[in-house]
Scaffold this active site. Structure first.
Site, PDB file in Angstrom:
ATOM      1  N   CYS A   9       0.845  -1.179   0.000  1.00  0.00           N
ATOM      2  CA  CYS A   9       0.000   0.000   0.000  1.00  0.00           C
ATOM      3  C   CYS A   9       0.888   1.239   0.000  1.00  0.00           C
ATOM      4  O   CYS A   9       2.084   1.137   0.255  1.00  0.00           O
ATOM      5  CB  CYS A   9      -0.939   0.007   1.209  1.00  0.00           C
ATOM      6  SG  CYS A   9      -0.097   0.153   2.802  1.00  0.00           S
ATOM      7  N   PRO A  10       0.342   2.424  -0.284  1.00  0.00           N
ATOM      8  CA  PRO A  10       1.174   3.613  -0.408  1.00  0.00           C
ATOM      9  C   PRO A  10       2.016   3.915   0.830  1.00  0.00           C
ATOM     10  O   PRO A  10       3.154   4.336   0.711  1.00  0.00           O
ATOM     11  CB  PRO A  10       0.160   4.731  -0.675  1.00  0.00           C
ATOM     12  CG  PRO A  10      -0.951   4.045  -1.373  1.00  0.00           C
ATOM     13  CD  PRO A  10      -1.050   2.688  -0.727  1.00  0.00           C
TER      14      PRO A  10
END
Length: 503
Positions: A9-10
């Site tokens: 995920c970011p």
């Protein structure tokens, strides 16, 4: 079937690992063997090549480009966002099984130098901008956490060493004193050491943000102009907003120059000399003499506005930021509020009761509410929740106390609007209360584990408890109304069937 997966995920914190766990459990429930590689903020342990070779199919549940993607060439592949795996792991497993059964043509290896951001083909401009921003923020957050907590600890130790004015005194001890005269027995020197090291980490905040935004846009050629532009933004006082501008400017310049049609003999030196030289010169020059000064003036105005916040305006800001923290539980809106708070900590010369510290306290308190509220609700009205939700509620106590908003995602995945509505209301209440109480926080993360670093900690705790209770009350009320409506519908159906039978 034997499936392998990669999740990222970011920010590389919660969603990465929640998606991995969800895929493993869904695979097990469906009778498949799923092995997951998590590419998170803590790094990653690559899958065993033998495991990859033996796999029937591959799942990419990632919002960033998968590292070493070429390892999986030739395998049937499913490529989804990380939230899809968290919310619908069973569906993702089913997609992978279908892909294996369809046995598509072997995939070609991915390029060796893939950009840091994964943007789907045909993605909208807004999606691309969000991904570029989140890439920069994901690399920035560890610097914020390390630097912010070290500085907060230095202030706490300084108050013990110098007394009430310790937070001011510690800033006066320079690095030269520590280099030449450091004393292991001196609490003042230890406080100064923490402050200097934390300040050094914080000093990278804007350059790292700008550098990795540019990297996300242009790949490696964007790193140098992005970092240098970010450093110039700090020099001219443009701060966080200057870093954003430098990142986009440096990234697009590097991307544009890299696409120039040049003679074959020049291609070899383009990425090493020409692109970084020209893009850095233009980015740094524009930031220094054209763009930087107006942004610096805007940052000064923002700082002055925050410094003048009081009364109802401060409470309203706390309510808005709190609602943002509860809106999407670690998603883009949540991260905007969090980054707004953390970058405020980097403002130089803040007073101990500065509005920036109050905002940080409000944001962290609000981010703790959703998991704690869900955990409380599962204890108060167990019948409204499934066994799996009650088990998730036990884990949510710790996640909420540690300021991990994503702890409420398992509940939101099953009942989105009721959980998110209660999360927004409870978090907004807490944000407003913290601003009203005047609690402060110098650390950017930690939850209850940094309680000694919180100004007016009792009021902070009261605000979290009240917001969590409100969140639990709202979700219980909404779920109870749904249950009553369902029962009434079933009663009506039974009565209608009985009437029909008598007729």
């Amino acid at each position: 079937m034997r499936l392998v997966a990669v999740t990222s995920c970011p920010t590389g914190i919660a969603h990465t690992y929640m998606a991995a766990e969800a895929l493993e459990q869904a695979g097990k429930a469906a009778g498949h063997d799923v092995v997951v590689e998590t590419q998170g903020a803590a790094g990653s342990t690559p899958l065993d090549p033998a495991t990859v070779a033996a796999a029937d199919g591959v799942i990419f549940a990632a919002d960033l480009e998968v590292k070493d993607k070429g390892r999986f060439a030739g395998k049937p592949t499913v490529d989804v966002g990380v939230k899809k795996a968290v919310h619908d792991a069973a569906g993702v497993i089913a997609q992978a099984v279908a892909a294996v059964e369809a046995d598509p043509a072997p995939a070609s290896p991915a390029p060796a130098a893939a950009p840091a951001t994964k943007v789907e083909a045909g993605a909208s401009t807004a999606t691309r901008v969000r991904q570029w921003l989140m890439t920069g923020i994901s690399y920035m957050i560890p610097f914020v956490a390390a630097g912010g907590i070290l500085i907060a600890l230095s202030f706490m130790l300084a108050q013990a060493a110098w007394g009430r004015n310790g937070a001011v005194e510690v800033t006066q001890v320079g690095a030269d004193t520590l280099i030449h005269d450091f004393s292991v027995a001196s609490g003042q020197h230890w406080a100064a050491l923490l402050f200097v090291v934390g300040g050094a980490a914080f000093g990278f905040l804007v350059p790292v943000l700008a550098g990795f935004i540019a990297y996300a846009i242009a790949d490696r050629p964007g790193i140098v102009p992005g970092f240098v532009g970010g450093a110039v933004a700090v020099t001219v006082g443009a701060g966080f907003l200057g870093g954003l501008a430098a990142g986009f400017l440096g990234g697009f310049l590097a991307l544009w120059i890299s696409r120039w049609p040049v003679p074959r003999g020049v291609r070899g030196i383009m990425p090493v000399v020409v692109i970084p030289l020209l893009s850095t010169l233009v980015t740094g020059g524009l930031m220094l003499v054209v763009i930087g000064r107006p942004i610096a003036a805007l940052m000064d105005a923002l700082t002055s506005w925050l410094g003048g916040l009081s009364g109802q305006s401060a409470i309203l800001l706390g309510v808005i930021l709190g609602a943002m923290m509860g809106f999407d539980l670690g998603g883009p809106v949540n991260k905007v509020a969090y980054v707004f708070a953390t970058t405020g900590l980097a403002t130089p010369g803040l007073a101990p009761d500065a509005a920036q510290y109050k905002i940080m306290a409000a944001v962290m308190a609000a981010g703790m509410v959703a998991p704690l509220g869900m955990a409380l609700a599962t204890q108060v009205r167990k019948a409204l929740f499934s066994q799996a939700e009650r088990e998730n509620g036990k884990a949510a106590w710790l996640l909420g106390a540690s300021f991990i908003s994503e702890g409420a995602i398992p509940f939101a995945a099953l009942d989105p609007w009721r959980v998110l509505a209660s999360s927004i209301v409870g978090s907004a209440v807490t944000g407003g209360l913290v601003m009203a109480f005047g609690s402060t926080l110098r650390a950017p993360h930690g939850g209850v584990w940094v309680l000694p670093l919180i100004g007016n900690p009792l009021a902070f705790a009261v605000a979290v408890v009240v917001g969590s209770a409100v969140c639990a009350g709202v979700v219980i009320a909404l779920k109870s109304l749904r249950r009553e409506a369902t029962e009434a519908s079933e009663t009506t159906d039974v009565a209608a069937e009985a009437g029909a039978a008598r007729a």
